[in-house]
Motif scaffolding. Structure first.
Motif, PDB file in Angstrom:
ATOM      1  N   SER A  89       0.815  -1.215   0.000  1.00 52.27           N
ATOM      2  CA  SER A  89       0.000   0.000   0.000  1.00 52.27           C
ATOM      3  C   SER A  89       0.851   1.269   0.000  1.00 52.27           C
ATOM      4  CB  SER A  89      -0.962   0.000   1.187  1.00 52.27           C
ATOM      5  OG  SER A  89      -0.274  -0.193   2.403  1.00 52.27           O
ATOM      6  N   TYR A  90       2.160   1.161   0.275  1.00 59.28           N
ATOM      7  CA  TYR A  90       3.030   2.344   0.174  1.00 59.28           C
ATOM      8  C   TYR A  90       3.014   2.912  -1.244  1.00 59.28           C
ATOM      9  CZ  TYR A  90       6.253  -1.074  -1.809  1.00 59.28           C
ATOM     10  OH  TYR A  90       6.797  -2.053  -2.589  1.00 59.28           O
ATOM     11  N   GLN A  91       2.732   2.049  -2.232  1.00 57.07           N
ATOM     12  CA  GLN A  91       2.653   2.528  -3.628  1.00 57.07           C
ATOM     13  C   GLN A  91       1.470   3.475  -3.813  1.00 57.07           C
ATOM     14  OE1 GLN A  91       2.393  -1.144  -5.839  1.00 57.07           O
ATOM     15  NE2 GLN A  91       4.613  -1.462  -5.829  1.00 57.07           N
ATOM     16  N   LEU A  92       0.430   3.216  -3.018  1.00 55.30           N
ATOM     17  CA  LEU A  92      -0.764   4.055  -3.051  1.00 55.30           C
ATOM     18  C   LEU A  92      -0.409   5.444  -2.518  1.00 55.30           C
ATOM     19  CD1 LEU A  92      -3.901   3.547  -3.472  1.00 55.30           C
ATOM     20  CD2 LEU A  92      -4.009   3.224  -1.006  1.00 55.30           C
ATOM     21  N   CYS A  93       0.200   5.460  -1.355  1.00 60.03           N
ATOM     22  CA  CYS A  93       0.552   6.727  -0.699  1.00 60.03           C
ATOM     23  C   CYS A  93       1.569   7.512  -1.527  1.00 60.03           C
ATOM     24  CB  CYS A  93       1.128   6.462   0.691  1.00 60.03           C
ATOM     25  SG  CYS A  93       0.349   5.116   1.607  1.00 60.03           S
ATOM     26  N   ALA A  94       2.474   6.782  -2.182  1.00 59.85           N
ATOM     27  CA  ALA A  94       3.561   7.407  -2.945  1.00 59.85           C
ATOM     28  C   ALA A  94       3.044   8.279  -4.079  1.00 59.85           C
ATOM     29  CB  ALA A  94       4.475   6.328  -3.512  1.00 59.85           C
ATOM     30  N   GLN A  95       1.820   8.017  -4.542  1.00 57.50           N
ATOM     31  CA  GLN A  95       1.272   8.812  -5.643  1.00 57.50           C
ATOM     32  C   GLN A  95       1.149  10.278  -5.262  1.00 57.50           C
ATOM     33  OE1 GLN A  95      -2.133   6.352  -7.764  1.00 57.50           O
ATOM     34  NE2 GLN A  95      -2.383   6.259  -5.555  1.00 57.50           N
ATOM     35  N   CYS A  96       0.819  10.552  -4.015  1.00 56.71           N
ATOM     36  CA  CYS A  96       0.591  11.928  -3.590  1.00 56.71           C
ATOM     37  C   CYS A  96       1.651  12.436  -2.620  1.00 56.71           C
ATOM     38  CB  CYS A  96      -0.786  12.051  -2.942  1.00 56.71           C
ATOM     39  SG  CYS A  96      -2.130  11.488  -4.004  1.00 56.71           S
ATOM     40  N   HIS A  97       2.220  11.561  -1.821  1.00 56.39           N
ATOM     41  CA  HIS A  97       3.194  12.002  -0.808  1.00 56.39           C
ATOM     42  C   HIS A  97       4.606  11.614  -1.224  1.00 56.39           C
ATOM     43  CE1 HIS A  97      -0.139  13.078   1.757  1.00 56.39           C
ATOM     44  NE2 HIS A  97      -0.641  11.861   1.644  1.00 56.39           N
ATOM     45  N   THR A  98       5.061  12.207  -2.316  1.00 51.00           N
ATOM     46  CA  THR A  98       6.366  11.810  -2.874  1.00 51.00           C
ATOM     47  C   THR A  98       7.523  12.123  -1.928  1.00 51.00           C
ATOM     48  OG1 THR A  98       6.228  13.872  -4.074  1.00 51.00           O
ATOM     49  CG2 THR A  98       5.809  11.887  -5.317  1.00 51.00           C
ATOM     50  N   LYS A  99       7.427  13.228  -1.216  1.00 51.13           N
ATOM     51  CA  LYS A  99       8.554  13.616  -0.341  1.00 51.13           C
ATOM     52  C   LYS A  99       8.729  12.578   0.774  1.00 51.13           C
ATOM     53  CE  LYS A  99      10.327  17.179   2.667  1.00 51.13           C
ATOM     54  NZ  LYS A  99      10.275  16.306   3.852  1.00 51.13           N
ATOM     55  N   GLN A 100       7.624  12.258   1.466  1.00 52.65           N
ATOM     56  CA  GLN A 100       7.709  11.288   2.554  1.00 52.65           C
ATOM     57  C   GLN A 100       8.088   9.914   2.007  1.00 52.65           C
ATOM     58  OE1 GLN A 100       5.226  13.532   2.300  1.00 52.65           O
ATOM     59  NE2 GLN A 100       5.599  14.740   4.134  1.00 52.65           N
ATOM     60  N   PHE A 101       7.592   9.598   0.819  1.00 53.67           N
ATOM     61  CA  PHE A 101       7.913   8.298   0.217  1.00 53.67           C
ATOM     62  C   PHE A 101       9.413   8.192  -0.082  1.00 53.67           C
ATOM     63  CE2 PHE A 101       8.408   5.790  -3.761  1.00 53.67           C
ATOM     64  CZ  PHE A 101       8.137   4.547  -3.218  1.00 53.67           C
ATOM     65  N   ASP A 102       9.978   9.259  -0.653  1.00 52.14           N
ATOM     66  CA  ASP A 102      11.417   9.250  -0.939  1.00 52.14           C
ATOM     67  C   ASP A 102      12.231   9.120   0.355  1.00 52.14           C
ATOM     68  OD1 ASP A 102      11.014   9.424  -3.629  1.00 52.14           O
ATOM     69  OD2 ASP A 102      11.413  11.573  -3.781  1.00 52.14           O
ATOM     70  N   ASP A 103      11.806   9.871   1.358  1.00 52.75           N
ATOM     71  CA  ASP A 103      12.512   9.803   2.648  1.00 52.75           C
ATOM     72  C   ASP A 103      12.420   8.401   3.238  1.00 52.75           C
ATOM     73  OD1 ASP A 103      13.134  12.456   2.431  1.00 52.75           O
ATOM     74  OD2 ASP A 103      11.648  13.177   3.878  1.00 52.75           O
ATOM     75  N   TRP A 104      11.247   7.816   3.095  1.00 49.16           N
ATOM     76  CA  TRP A 104      11.004   6.477   3.663  1.00 49.16           C
ATOM     77  C   TRP A 104      11.887   5.428   2.995  1.00 49.16           C
ATOM     78  CZ3 TRP A 104       8.381   2.291   1.122  1.00 49.16           C
ATOM     79  CH2 TRP A 104       8.037   1.225   1.953  1.00 49.16           C
ATOM     80  N   GLN A 105      12.000   5.497   1.660  1.00 48.12           N
ATOM     81  CA  GLN A 105      12.872   4.560   0.936  1.00 48.12           C
ATOM     82  C   GLN A 105      14.273   4.546   1.502  1.00 48.12           C
ATOM     83  OE1 GLN A 105      13.474   4.967  -3.280  1.00 48.12           O
ATOM     84  NE2 GLN A 105      11.482   5.926  -3.521  1.00 48.12           N
ATOM     85  N   GLY A 106      14.791   5.747   1.750  1.00 47.22           N
ATOM     86  CA  GLY A 106      16.156   5.871   2.229  1.00 47.22           C
ATOM     87  C   GLY A 106      16.290   5.631   3.722  1.00 47.22           C
ATOM     88  N   GLY A 107      15.159   5.565   4.419  1.00 44.58           N
ATOM     89  CA  GLY A 107      15.187   5.289   5.849  1.00 44.58           C
ATOM     90  C   GLY A 107      15.081   6.521   6.730  1.00 44.58           C
ATOM     91  N   ALA A 108      14.794   7.687   6.118  1.00 46.46           N
ATOM     92  CA  ALA A 108      14.742   8.914   6.913  1.00 46.46           C
ATOM     93  C   ALA A 108      13.355   9.201   7.472  1.00 46.46           C
ATOM     94  CB  ALA A 108      15.216  10.109   6.080  1.00 46.46           C
ATOM     95  N   HIS A 109      12.300   8.607   6.924  1.00 48.49           N
ATOM     96  CA  HIS A 109      10.949   8.760   7.464  1.00 48.49           C
ATOM     97  C   HIS A 109      10.475   7.368   7.861  1.00 48.49           C
ATOM     98  CE1 HIS A 109       7.016  11.025   7.565  1.00 48.49           C
ATOM     99  NE2 HIS A 109       6.576   9.774   7.651  1.00 48.49           N
ATOM    100  N   GLY A 110       9.855   7.260   9.019  1.00 50.55           N
ATOM    101  CA  GLY A 110       9.388   5.950   9.459  1.00 50.55           C
ATOM    102  C   GLY A 110      10.272   5.397  10.542  1.00 50.55           C
ATOM    103  N   LYS A 111      10.342   4.065  10.610  1.00 44.85           N
ATOM    104  CA  LYS A 111      11.102   3.458  11.702  1.00 44.85           C
ATOM    105  C   LYS A 111      11.652   2.111  11.280  1.00 44.85           C
ATOM    106  CE  LYS A 111      10.444   2.515  16.674  1.00 44.85           C
ATOM    107  NZ  LYS A 111      11.580   1.655  16.847  1.00 44.85           N
ATOM    108  N   ARG A 112      12.886   1.908  11.625  1.00 41.00           N
ATOM    109  CA  ARG A 112      13.496   0.618  11.355  1.00 41.00           C
ATOM    110  C   ARG A 112      13.138  -0.344  12.486  1.00 41.00           C
ATOM    111  NH1 ARG A 112      19.207  -0.428   8.494  1.00 41.00           N
ATOM    112  NH2 ARG A 112      19.353  -2.611   9.016  1.00 41.00           N
ATOM    113  N   ILE A 113      12.905  -1.593  12.146  1.00 41.02           N
ATOM    114  CA  ILE A 113      12.596  -2.577  13.188  1.00 41.02           C
ATOM    115  C   ILE A 113      13.644  -3.685  13.177  1.00 41.02           C
ATOM    116  CG2 ILE A 113      10.155  -2.251  13.686  1.00 41.02           C
ATOM    117  CD1 ILE A 113       9.406  -3.923  11.366  1.00 41.02           C
TER     118      ILE A 113
END
Ligand code: HEC
Ligand code: HEC
Ligand code: HEC
Ligand code: HEC
Length: 208
Positions: free
Chosen positions: A144-168
């Motif tokens: 579902s991240y592909q869904l969000c990525a359509q509109c929230h490109t900045k957060q999606f890019d950050d998330w790919q690289g590990g800067a947004h979200g959380k590592r487990i």
């Protein structure tokens, strides 16, 4: 032997030792990078793994851009999955004619505004077991991240690289990260402001 000879012999031994050892290192490594290269020849990456820290949660491997990592699997976590258990006929046949809601009472959309977003922005009644992109492409519930990525490109890019979200798991490979819907409810993604866990008792007294 007299003392003088002793000193000469000892001095010679030390001198040759130091020359020998110096020469030895000098020949082996010409530079620090040579040394690192040579000494890591038999090193096959770390033997430490985060796998043991991921617990029982089911994970799937994804590749986005140049990053490959694990995210939690979703379908087994979604209570009303599979959707087609009920959505085997068109919506208008499921909906009651009196306008009384017959299901999903707990879902009230509060994401963007009503002109921008309604249920069909993300769900397609003809294909309920999948999500749908803005152009009608199928998106798996697990991705579902592909869904969000359509509109929230900045957060999606950050998330790919590990800067947004959380590592487990842990810092060691394999990389595992939470996916958008682990933190944001897609139907109301905003986080409510919270009071601090500890009250300022002085302020409470002052307000009284
Ligand atoms: C237990 C049966 C059941 C399951 C399982 C179920 N639905 Fe529904 N769904 C309904 C019914 C009944 C309606 C019609 C609700 C109403 O009366 O407005 C509905 C309506 C909807 C609507 C339209 C809502 C609206 O207001 O227009 C969407 C979108 C939807 N469901 C999505 C899903 C998705 C996605 C899943 C799976 C994750 C799912 N449903 C699983 C029974 C179900
Ligand atoms: C921004 C995109 C988006 C919109 C708009 C949206 N949904 Fe969803 N919906 C999702 C995603 C993504 C999931 C899966 C979330 C997850 O993995 O937990 C989901 C899950 C669901 C589920 C399963 C929930 C569960 O825990 O059983 C139902 C039912 C559902 N949606 C119905 C609706 C209805 C009804 C609407 C309109 C009122 C709607 N959705 C609008 C993205 C959306
Ligand atoms: C069709 C475009 C679209 C899609 C798809 C979409 N969003 Fe949004 N989202 C918006 C808009 C528009 C806003 C409102 C922006 C604003 O108020 O600044 C928003 C707001 C948000 C906010 C901020 C809420 C707040 O006020 O703090 C979050 C978080 C969010 N979305 C997460 C998600 C997630 C997670 C997904 C995927 C499940 C998703 N969005 C899918 C368009 C979208
Ligand atoms: C580990 C939890 C976590 C994950 C995973 C996560 N987010 Fe967030 N997100 C947050 C937090 C915390 C905020 C900050 C909320 C705030 O400031 O009120 C936030 C803020 C946002 C905002 C609002 C930004 C703003 O400036 O208002 C958007 C949009 C958003 N996230 C989208 C996404 C998308 C898209 C993904 C997946 C690609 C994602 N998030 C994954 C926790 C997460």
């Amino acid at each position: 032997m007299d003392n003088k000879n002793y000193i000469i012999i000892i001095a010679t031994v030390f001198l040759s030792m130091s020359i020998f050892s110096c020469k030895h290192h000098g020949e082996e490594y010409h530079s620090i990078t040579d040394k690192i290269e040579a000494e890591s020849k038999n090193y096959h990456g770390t033997s430490i793994s985060s796998e043991g820290h991921l617990g029982d949660e089911k994970m799937i491997e994804i590749t986005v851009g140049e990053h490959t990592f694990l995210i939690p699997e979703r379908k087994s976590q979604i209570k009303s999955f599979a959707c087609t258990e009920c959505h085997s006929k068109p919506l208008n046949e499921l909906q009651s004619s009196e306008g009384i809601k017959k299901a999903h009472w707990d879902i009230a959309l509060n994401h963007a505004d009503q002109n921008t977003m309604n249920c069909t922005t993300c769900h397609n009644e003809k294909k309920m077991n999948d999500l749908t992109s803005l152009t009608g492409h199928t998106i798996d519930f697990n991705k579902s991240y592909q869904l969000c990525a359509q509109c929230h490109t900045k957060q999606f890019d950050d998330w790919q690289g590990g800067a947004h979200g959380k590592r487990i798991g842990g810092w060691a490979p394999p990389r595992a990260s939470m996916t958008c819907v682990n933190c944001h409810n897609p139907h109301k993604p905003h986080f409510e402001s919270k009071w601090p866990a500890r009250f300022n008792t002085q302020k409470v007294k002052e307000r009284e």
